[in-house]
Design an enzyme around this catalytic site. Sequence first.
Site, mmCIF file in Angstrom:
data_model
loop_
_atom_site.group_PDB
_atom_site.id
_atom_site.type_symbol
_atom_site.label_atom_id
_atom_site.label_comp_id
_atom_site.label_asym_id
_atom_site.label_seq_id
_atom_site.Cartn_x
_atom_site.Cartn_y
_atom_site.Cartn_z
ATOM 1 N N LYS A 1 4.422 -17.101 -7.165
ATOM 2 C CA LYS A 1 3.910 -16.827 -5.819
ATOM 3 C C LYS A 1 2.451 -17.303 -5.693
ATOM 4 O O LYS A 1 1.800 -17.573 -6.712
ATOM 5 C CB LYS A 1 4.026 -15.331 -5.524
ATOM 6 C CG LYS A 1 3.189 -14.443 -6.439
ATOM 7 C CD LYS A 1 3.586 -12.976 -6.317
ATOM 8 C CE LYS A 1 2.747 -12.113 -7.229
ATOM 9 N NZ LYS A 1 3.277 -10.760 -7.365
ATOM 10 N N ARG B 1 5.605 0.939 -2.254
ATOM 11 C CA ARG B 1 5.446 -0.284 -1.461
ATOM 12 C C ARG B 1 6.832 -0.609 -0.923
ATOM 13 O O ARG B 1 7.334 0.094 -0.072
ATOM 14 C CB ARG B 1 4.835 -1.391 -2.334
ATOM 15 C CG ARG B 1 4.288 -2.551 -1.542
ATOM 16 C CD ARG B 1 3.482 -3.532 -2.384
ATOM 17 N NE ARG B 1 4.241 -4.113 -3.491
ATOM 18 C CZ ARG B 1 3.752 -5.030 -4.326
ATOM 19 N NH1 ARG B 1 2.500 -5.455 -4.188
ATOM 20 N NH2 ARG B 1 4.489 -5.517 -5.314
ATOM 21 N N TYR C 1 -30.493 -19.813 -1.128
ATOM 22 C CA TYR C 1 -30.670 -18.889 -0.014
ATOM 23 C C TYR C 1 -31.248 -17.557 -0.489
ATOM 24 O O TYR C 1 -30.835 -17.022 -1.512
ATOM 25 C CB TYR C 1 -29.326 -18.609 0.664
ATOM 26 C CG TYR C 1 -28.754 -19.795 1.400
ATOM 27 C CD1 TYR C 1 -29.470 -20.417 2.423
ATOM 28 C CD2 TYR C 1 -27.502 -20.288 1.070
ATOM 29 C CE1 TYR C 1 -28.934 -21.501 3.104
ATOM 30 C CE2 TYR C 1 -26.957 -21.362 1.747
ATOM 31 C CZ TYR C 1 -27.684 -21.974 2.768
ATOM 32 O OH TYR C 1 -27.158 -23.039 3.426
ATOM 33 N N MET D 1 -22.050 -22.101 0.163
ATOM 34 C CA MET D 1 -20.682 -22.398 0.594
ATOM 35 C C MET D 1 -20.064 -23.559 -0.198
ATOM 36 O O MET D 1 -18.910 -23.483 -0.616
ATOM 37 C CB MET D 1 -20.662 -22.718 2.098
ATOM 38 C CG MET D 1 -19.262 -22.837 2.655
ATOM 39 S SD MET D 1 -19.231 -23.314 4.384
ATOM 40 C CE MET D 1 -19.671 -21.804 5.198
#
Length: 399
Positions: free
Chosen positions: A59, A158, A291, A339
Amino acid sequence: MQIRQTNHEFNFGSYPTFGNNIDPKQRAWIEVKGKALETNVRQLRSKLSKNCQFMAVVKADGYGHDAKVVSEFAIKGGASQLGVATLKEGLKLRSSGVKTPILILGNLYTKKDLIISFKNDLMPTISSIRECLICNNIGKHFGLKFSLHLKVDTGMSRLGFEYNKFAQQFEKIKSFENIFIKGLYSHLSSADELNPLDPKSITQLQRQKFQELLKQIIFDKNHNIKIHLANSAGMLLNKDFHFDMVRVGLSMYGYSPLTKSDKNLSLQPALFLKVKVAFIRIIDEGVSVSYGGTFVSSRKTKLAVLSIGYADGVPRSLSGKIKAIHNNKLYPQVGSITMDQMMVDITGSNEIKIGSTMILLGSDGDKTISPLDWARESKTIPWEILCSFKNRLPRVQVD
Ligand SMILES: *Cc1c(COP(=O)(O)O)cnc(C)c1O
C-alpha cells in the site's frame, strides 16, 4: 511539440531540443534495491511453516518504494499475495500486469467500487452483512462468485465485524451463494509495544480472542478460508501469530518494528535517498543560515546547498537533527529545512563539489542513516517517514 517563437531580436529561431530528458539523478531521488526486497522476503519466509503464505503489503505505493517494483521482487522472493489500501492502488497493479491475488485492506462501501473491484479480480475486505449482500448481488448478476476476505475486530476498533456477533453472522454469510470467502482476518493494534509477549499484553489478548472466535465458528468441510492476523511485528513475535498467512510491510522493506530485534535477522533496507550538491558557499563566523536564522555559524563555515526539502518529503521538524553521508563521512544539516533545499556543514571537506552526491538515507562504508533514526528525531514512526516521500522524487530501481 509546439515551439513558441519570440519576437526578441536576439531570438535563437527555436529552443534547443536537447533539454527535455532530465536525468532522474540530476536533483534528488530514491534508489530502490529490488534484490534487497527479494532477499528480505525470502529470509522472512524462512521463519514461516511451509504452508503459511506471505502477503506482501504494498500500500501507499509500496511504502514509498514504488508498488510495481516492490511487487515484482516480493513475488520473486516468494510472496503469494499482495495487500493494498485502496481500489486505485489495486487497479494500478492489475493494469501493470500483476496477476497475483490482491487484497484491498481499506473498506469499499459503494456498489460501484465493489463492481470495479470484482471485475479486476481484487478481493475486498468485508466488515458487515450489508457489504456481504452487495457482493453477493454482484456475483449473482455476473453468474459468478465474488472472492473476498472477512474481517473481525479484536481490539483495533477500526474495520471488521463486531466480535461478539460474528460467529452468528457467519452462519448467515455462509448461506450467500455468490460469494467465495477466501480469507478471515483481524489486525493487531500494538504488536510493536514494549512487551508484546507478556501474557496480559494487548497483543496476546487479541490473539486469544481471535483463536476463541475460530473455535466458535463452524467451517464447511472443504472450505478454503485463509486465516490471518499478523503484521510485521506480529509475524516476528512467534509462530502462534502466523496462522495460514502473514501480512508483511515494514520488515520486508528492511526495518524491524520490534524494540527487541531478533539477532538472527539481517534485513537490508531497500531504499536509499540521495541528493546532489547544487551550490557551495563559505560564510564567516556569526552568520545566520536559512529561514528564521535559527542557526548561526560559530566559525568560518563551508556550506553545501542540497536540492531537497520538505516538499520532497523530508520533514521540516528534522531541521538541524539529521546528517548527510559522503564518502563514508557524516556531515550535519544546519538551519531550517526549506521547501526545496537544505544546507549541510561540509567545513574541512575538499572532496565535496557542486554535483557531488550525498546520501540522506541509506549507507556508505560503515555509515548508515535509517528511517528509524529520522522517526526517532521527529517523534513519529518509520512508516510515516517512508510514505511521506512525494512524487517529485523520481524512483530509480538499481540492481
Ligand atoms: C499496513 C497493514 C499491514 C502491514 O503492516 P506492517 O506493520 O507494515 O507490517 C498489515 N495488515 C494491515 C491490515 C495493514 O493495514
